[in-house]
Every structure is written in structure tokens, then in C-alpha cells.
Design an enzyme around this catalytic site. Structure first.
Site, mmCIF file in Angstrom:
data_model
loop_
_atom_site.group_PDB
_atom_site.id
_atom_site.type_symbol
_atom_site.label_atom_id
_atom_site.label_comp_id
_atom_site.label_asym_id
_atom_site.label_seq_id
_atom_site.Cartn_x
_atom_site.Cartn_y
_atom_site.Cartn_z
ATOM 1 N N ARG A 1 -27.340 -27.057 54.243
ATOM 2 C CA ARG A 1 -27.152 -25.763 54.917
ATOM 3 C C ARG A 1 -28.019 -25.648 56.166
ATOM 4 O O ARG A 1 -27.545 -25.225 57.221
ATOM 5 C CB ARG A 1 -27.480 -24.607 53.970
ATOM 6 N N THR B 1 -20.895 -31.517 54.038
ATOM 7 C CA THR B 1 -20.325 -30.873 52.849
ATOM 8 C C THR B 1 -20.440 -29.354 52.891
ATOM 9 O O THR B 1 -19.866 -28.655 52.058
ATOM 10 C CB THR B 1 -20.959 -31.442 51.559
ATOM 11 N N ASP C 1 -19.758 -34.405 43.070
ATOM 12 C CA ASP C 1 -18.800 -34.263 44.175
ATOM 13 C C ASP C 1 -19.158 -34.863 45.537
ATOM 14 O O ASP C 1 -18.552 -35.823 46.007
ATOM 15 C CB ASP C 1 -18.410 -32.787 44.347
ATOM 16 N N GLU D 1 -29.801 -28.463 49.100
ATOM 17 C CA GLU D 1 -29.280 -27.248 49.742
ATOM 18 C C GLU D 1 -29.883 -27.059 51.129
ATOM 19 O O GLU D 1 -29.184 -26.674 52.065
ATOM 20 C CB GLU D 1 -29.574 -26.006 48.878
ATOM 21 N N GLU E 1 -13.658 -24.577 48.538
ATOM 22 C CA GLU E 1 -13.076 -25.916 48.343
ATOM 23 C C GLU E 1 -11.550 -25.974 48.416
ATOM 24 O O GLU E 1 -10.978 -26.939 48.943
ATOM 25 C CB GLU E 1 -13.552 -26.520 47.004
HETATM 26 C C1 DMJ Z 1 -21.331 -25.499 49.208
HETATM 27 O O1 DMJ Z 1 -22.673 -25.200 49.378
HETATM 28 C C2 DMJ Z 1 -21.070 -26.944 49.503
HETATM 29 O O2 DMJ Z 1 -19.727 -27.099 49.721
HETATM 30 C C3 DMJ Z 1 -21.491 -27.849 48.394
HETATM 31 O O3 DMJ Z 1 -21.164 -29.189 48.628
HETATM 32 C C4 DMJ Z 1 -20.914 -27.421 47.085
HETATM 33 N N1 DMJ Z 1 -20.695 -26.058 46.903
HETATM 34 C C5 DMJ Z 1 -20.912 -25.041 47.851
HETATM 35 C C6 DMJ Z 1 -19.774 -24.066 47.968
HETATM 36 O O4 DMJ Z 1 -19.018 -23.894 46.853
#
Ligand code: DMJ
Length: 643
Positions: A272, A621, A401, A268, A535
Site C-alpha cells: 500500500r 497487488t 494469492d 501491507e 478482486e
Molecule cells: C488488497 O490489499 C490487496 O489486493 C491484497 O493483495 C489482498 N487483499 C486486499 C483487498 O482485498
């Protein structure tokens, strides 16, 4: 916590000294300070002992003496013929002539040492008398000094590197007034989310929009790292919210500090914070973001100190101690976590000229390449001690994912030169199509999960990102199956839209089934929530970019309206607990990814394609855009520091 017993010279254990430790039993720093006092006392006692021994031994001029700085000069012995005595190789001059003067001098010294000794004891006693607050203040001052020193050290300028081609960072204004209006609506929603966070949650990780206060979860540890600020920066920038961007920059410059005793999620923090800071750096050119990203990355590196080099899921930013989530199968690390570092780490090596980051992620890739894969699928769990898979559970949703996403994006980000990554992606997607993708009775294409030897016919909201991924990977696919993958992306987008459309609120549930007569609908109560996730909208945007089919803008607008209607409250935006209920309750969390991703993808959906064009930018992501690095074979030769 117990105070360590002290071993005196005799070897007998002394009872623990109670010098403040019992008064503040949980304060490690206080103990450290107390230990200093103890050492001081021992030192004082030692000095007393030495002088006692010296002065109470029988007085004999034969035992003279160590150099006390007296006038006698010790000269290596070469000749005894000049009236001096040879003492162990040294010759003492003047002996016998000024015995009296020596005694006076000794007395003067003795007094001086006694006075110094008493002064030191007094000072030690004074310290021990201090209150808890005073001691804590002293500790804090010492800590601050160390932090300042570290900051000075860490803020060294990084080597200059040629910036990649940064095109399309502030355009995209649509000519169509209707689309412009929609885009402005999304911008207004961003402002509402930001302003309320600014007012009620500033510096906290996230906002509780109903309670109107800060919020955090264990992924960010126990400190206020301003996750929303960092995550939102690039969205603010591309929306032209420059005052807000500057406020965020100022907070980061002054307050974002990673020397905190806080255990955070490596994944995370990477997607982020490092992703957010790098994107903000590339968009704005402000050095502070690059410097902070590099500082933070340095704090994540100890997580890789495992027997295999597969990082722990969590790391303490201060101590560097890592561990895995208690819920993960057999102490494993998670595929989607250790497999979602590549983009940011390659950029870090590019910007710093330090290959350490690149080597870490390439090591992970090499290790994965060597492993057996059941049915060609990557299980979600891998034990970082043994290097063996945990439970054989495979998913393109949660836990798996973004690993697949980063294989594709590593190739795109390298200007399509990282063919090894592309091959791994193609192989994985082929296995996923064969074993996980099915059509429901009603004709909806869905991606299930492989669990305990069978396919679970359930799809998560998280899995819906895969529609966009298939479309993004269509160009360059094996056997020129571009049309096939674009079609697959469209089918996933359609299924995920159905999962929204079949609810009361027109917002998608967390997970939905294709089983026992149920199609794209959540069955269990704890799967009916919507927490402002991006998503589905992400997939609409990719599909829009590749097809320009107006239905994607239409679906994106439906979602915008539903979010504004059901998730907007006066203090920001909140998730809802049941998308099938006409009177939903709020979860009272404004997730940082709502500002980073959901609103950004909506804004891009209603912008022209020249805003962040996909030939030049690859989105991590968490939707943070990173520029394509035109590197040959993913070496870092673009950076002169490498040559
Ligand atoms: C986000 O922090 C990112 O997209 C991550 O890859 C998966 N899920 C959350 C949002 O749903």
C-alpha cells in the site's frame, strides 16, 4: 519496569534511586533523563572525592604534582645540572623560590572548583525539581532535534536514473457517451469517498463513514500513517482529480513520518505505502514520493534479519524488532506476505542504485527454489528460523494469492527477461490446475484450497483475482497454451460473477462453497460479508482488456450500481455484513483498498486501453501501476549508479 540498581565502587548494591522513575513508571524516556541526573550526581561526588583526597593528604612538596595549569612547566628531563629536581623523569622549575605564590594560586583554584561544583549541584537539583510535564517537554524537544537531524540525513537527493517509458498516464477518455457516463459515475464515487475521508478521517489510516471518524487496524500499527491518502494518490491522478492529489501530496510531505514506535505489517506497508508512493512518483514525477518510499523501505529492512532471510510478518518501525503473527502455524511467515515484495523492491533498487532491496527479494526466491514442494504446491507457511514449511495448507486465495501473482509480474515487469520467475510461475500454475482447480456439478470452474491432505471445495473472494492473473499470463505460457489460460480466466470470471449474482445485494460474499448441493454461495454467517473488495472487478477489467467482450463491462456496471446502492452512505462507503439480507447492516469501514483498487479498476474498465497500457505498466497487488523496466536479465543495468 524497574529502575536498574547502581553498583558503587565497593561492589555493594545500592537500593534503586527513585529519581522520577517511580513517578512515571512506564516512561522509558523519563528514566533515561533520570539516569543522566544520577550520572551527574555521581560525577559531582567523584570530583568532591578527588579534591578531598588531594587537599586532605599530608602536605608535602615532595608529592608535587599534577599539572593544574600553574606557571610551573613540566619539561622532559634531560639535565639536572641547572638547579631543578628530577621527579619521575620531569623537571620542576622554580621550586623553592615562589612557594608562597603557589599556595595563593592553589587557594584560588580550590575556591573556583568549589564554586563550580556547587553550581553543578544546584543545576542538578533544579532539574530534579521539574514537573513531569516539563521533563516530558524537554524529552520531546530532544526527540524533535534527533528527528530533524535524521530527516536532514534521509532527505539527501537520490542518484538520477533514466525514467522508464511512462506512456498513457492521463488519457483513456471513451468516445461512447454511455461509457463516458459510467466512467464519470465512478469518478464521482471516488470523490465522495475521498471528500468524506478528507473531512472526517484526514491523516488517519481509514475512515469510519457512519461514525464519521478515523479508523485503523493492526496492520498499520498504532500510528496515523494516512494509509488512505497514500493508497488513493494514483487513482486521484489518473482520474484527473489534481487538487485532491495535491492535498494528499502536501500531507505526505509535511506529515508522513516513519520514525514512529509502531509495529506494522511488512506486506501491507509494502503493497500500500511503498507501492502507492512509487506509483505516485512515476505518474507525477514529484521527488517527495520517491524519497518517502526509500525512507520507508529502509525501515522495513530489519524485518529480514532472521536466520533464513525470510522476513518477519511485522516489524517495529522504530526499533526494527520483528515477529510473526500469533495465529500463523508454528511461528511461520506467510507465503503471500514474504512473496509479495519483489516488484516494489526491484523498483527501489532501480531508483536508488542500491542493490540491497533486490538482493533481499532474490534471496527469498533462491531459498524457495531449493525447497521441496508437496505435489509441486507451495504451502502457505514457512518458518523463518528453521527454513521449514509449517502446516501444508495451499491456497490461491488468502495467505497464498499474491505470491503467484508476483512471479508472473516479476517476469512482465522485467520486460519478460526474468525467465526464472516465469518458469516458477508456470510450474506453480500447472500444479494448481492439477490439484486445486475443479468443476462443480453445475459446471462452474472453481479453485479450492488444499488442507489436511484433501481439497476443500471452497473459494474466497480473494481467489477471484486469479481469473485476471490467468489471462495476464496467457501470452508467453508454456507450450503456447495462451488460449487455454484465457479460457481459464474467463471461467473464473464467470464463477465469481455467479457468486455476486446469487446474492440479494448483487455483491459477492467473502467465501463461497461448491459442496452438498451448494454452488457459489456462502454457507456460514461469517462468510457472507462484502468489505468493498476489488478482486472480482479486477478480473473483469483484465478480461475486458484481453477480450473486449462487452459482458465484462456489463458485470462491472452491475457491481458499480450495487456498491453505490448498498454501500454508499452520506459519510462515504461502508462494507456490508450480509450480502444475502435485504436490509444489510454496515461494518462502518471504508477500506483504503476501495480507493486504491476497486474504484481504479472500475474506472479503467470504462476507459480506453490507452490509459495505463499493459505493455508498459504492471499493477502491483494493490493496483498501483509500476512501469516496465526494460532490464536485461533483471540486472539493474538501467541504473547508471550500478555500473
Ligand atoms: C488488497 O490489499 C490487496 O489486493 C491484497 O493483495 C489482498 N487483499 C486486499 C483487498 O482485498
Amino acid at each position: 519496569m524497574t529502575t536498574p540498581a547502581l553498583l558503587p565502587l565497593s561492589g555493594r548494591r545500592l537500593p534503586p534511586l527513585n529519581l522520577g522513575a517511580s513517578a512515571f513508571p512506564h516512561h522509558r524516556a523519563t528514566l533515561r533523563l533520570s539516569e543522566k541526573f544520577i550520572l551527574l550526581l555521581i560525577l559531582s561526588a567523584f570530583i568532591t572525592l578527588c579534591f578531598g583526597a588531594f587537599f586532605f593528604l599530608p602536605d608535602s612538596s615532595k608529592h608535587k604534582r599534577f599539572d593544574l595549569g600553574l606557571e610551573d612547566v613540566l619539561i622532559p628531563h634531560v639535565d639536572t645540572s641547572k638547579g631543578g629536581k628530577n621527579l619521575g623523569g620531569f623537571l620542576i622549575h622554580g621550586q623553592g623560590h615562589d612557594e608562597h605564590r603557589h599556595r595563593e594560586e592553589e587557594e584560588r583554584l580550590r575556591n573556583k572548583i568549589r564554586a563550580d561544583h556547587e553550581k553543578a549541584l544546584e543545576e542538578a537539583k533544579e532539574k530534579l525539581k521539574k514537573s513531569r510535564d516539563e521533563i516530558q517537554a524537554e524529552i520531546q524537544t530532544e526527540k524533535n532535534k534527533v528527528v530533524q537531524e535524521l530527516k536532514k540525513k534521509d532527505s539527501k537527493p537520490l542518484p538520477p536514473v533514466p525514467l522508464p517509458n511512462l506512456v498513457g498516464i492521463n488519457s483513456g477518455e471513451p468516445a461512447d457517451p454511455d461509457i463516458r457516463e459510467k466512467r464519470n459515475k465512478v469518478k464521482e464515487m471516488m470523490k465522495h469517498a475521498w471528500d468524506n475521508y478528507r473531512q472526517y478521517g484526514w491523516g488517519h489510516n481509514e475512515l469510519k463513514p457512519i461514525a464519521r471518524k478515523g479508523h485503523s487496524t493492526n496492520i498499520f500499527g498504532n500510528s496515523q500513517m494516512g494509509a488512505t491518502i497514500v493508497d488513493a494518490l494514483d487513482t486521484l491522478y489518473i482520474m484527473g482529480l489534481h487538487d485532491e492529489f495535491r492535498e494528499g501530496q502536501e500531507w505526505i510531505d509535511k506529515n508522513l513520518d516513519f520514525s514512529v514506535n509502531s509495529e506494522v505489517s511488512v506486506f501491507e506497508v509494502n503493497i500500500r505505502f511503498i507501492g502507492g508512493l512509487l506509483a505516485a512518483y512515476y505518474l507525477s514525477g514529484q521527488e517527495v514520493f520517491k524519497i518517502k518510499a526509500v525512507q520507508l523501505a529502509g525501515k522495513l529492512l530489519p524485518a529480514f534479519n532472521t536466520p533464513t532471510g525470510i522476513p518477519w510478518a511485522m516489524v517495529n518501525l522504530k526499533s526494527g524488532v520483528g515477529r510473526n503473527w500469533g495465529w500463523a502455524s508454528a511461528g511461520s511467515s506467510i507465503l503471500a506476505e514474504f512473496g509479495t515484495l519483489h516488484m516494489e523492491f526491484v523498483h527501489l533498487s532501480y531508483l536508488t542504485g542500491d542493490s540491497v532491496y533486490y538482493n533481499k527479494v532474490m534471496h527469498i526466491r533462491k531459498l524457495l527454489q531449493k525447497m521441496d514442494r508437496p505435489n509441486g504446491l507451495y504451502p502457505n507457511y514457512l518458518n523463518p528460523r528453521t527454513g521449514r514449511w509449517g502446516q501444508h495448507h495451499t491456497s490461491v486465495g488468502g495467505l497464498g494469492d499474491s505470491f503467484y501473482e508476483y512471479l508472473l509480474k516479476a517476469w512482465l515487469m522485467s520486460d519478460k527477461t526474468d525467465t526464472e520467475a516465469r518458469k516458477m510461475y508456470d510450474d506453480a500454475i500447472e500444479a494448481i490446475e492439477k490439484h486445486l482447480i475443479r468443476k462443480s456439478n453445475g459446471g462452474l470452474t472453481f479453485i479450492g484450497e488444499w488442507k489436511n491432505g484433501h481439497l476443500e471445495r471452497k473459494m474466497g473472494h480473494l481467489t477471484c483475482f486469479a481469473g485476471g492473473m490467468f489471462a495476464l499470463g496467457a501470452d508467453g505460457s508454456r507450450d503456447d497454451k495462451a488460449g487455454h489460460y484465457l479460457q481459464l480466466g474467463a471461467e473464473i470470471a464467470h464463477t465469481c460473477h455467479e457468486s455476486y449474482d446469487r446474492t440479494t445485494l448483487k455483491l459477492g460474499p467473502e467465501a463461497f462453497k461448491f459442496d452438498g448441493g451448494v454452488e457459489a454461495v456462502a454457507v456460514r454467517q461469517n462468510e457472507k460479508y462484502y468489505i468493498l473488495r476489488p478482486e472480482v472487478i479486477e478480473t473483469y477489467w483484465y478480461m475486458w482488456r484481453f477480450t473486449h467482450d462487452p459482458k465484462y463491462r456489463q458485470w462491472g456496471w452491475e457491481a458499480t450500481q450495487a456498491i453505490d446502492k448498498y454501500c454508499r452512505v452520506s459519510g462515504g462507503f461502508s462494507g456490508v455484513k450480509d450480502v444475502y439480507s435485504s436490509s444489510p447492516t454496515y461494518d462502518d469501514v471504508q477500506q483504503s483498498f476501495f480507493l486504491a483498487e476497486t474504484l481504479k479498476y472500475l474506472y479503467l474498465l470504462f476507459s480506453n486501453d490507452d490509459l495505463l497500457p499493459l505493455d508498459n505498466w504492471v499493477f502491483n497487488t494493490e493496483a498501483h501501476p509500476l512501469p516496465v523496466l526494460h532490464l536485461a536479465n533483471t540486472t539493474l543495468s538501467g541504473n547508471p549508479a550500478y555500473r
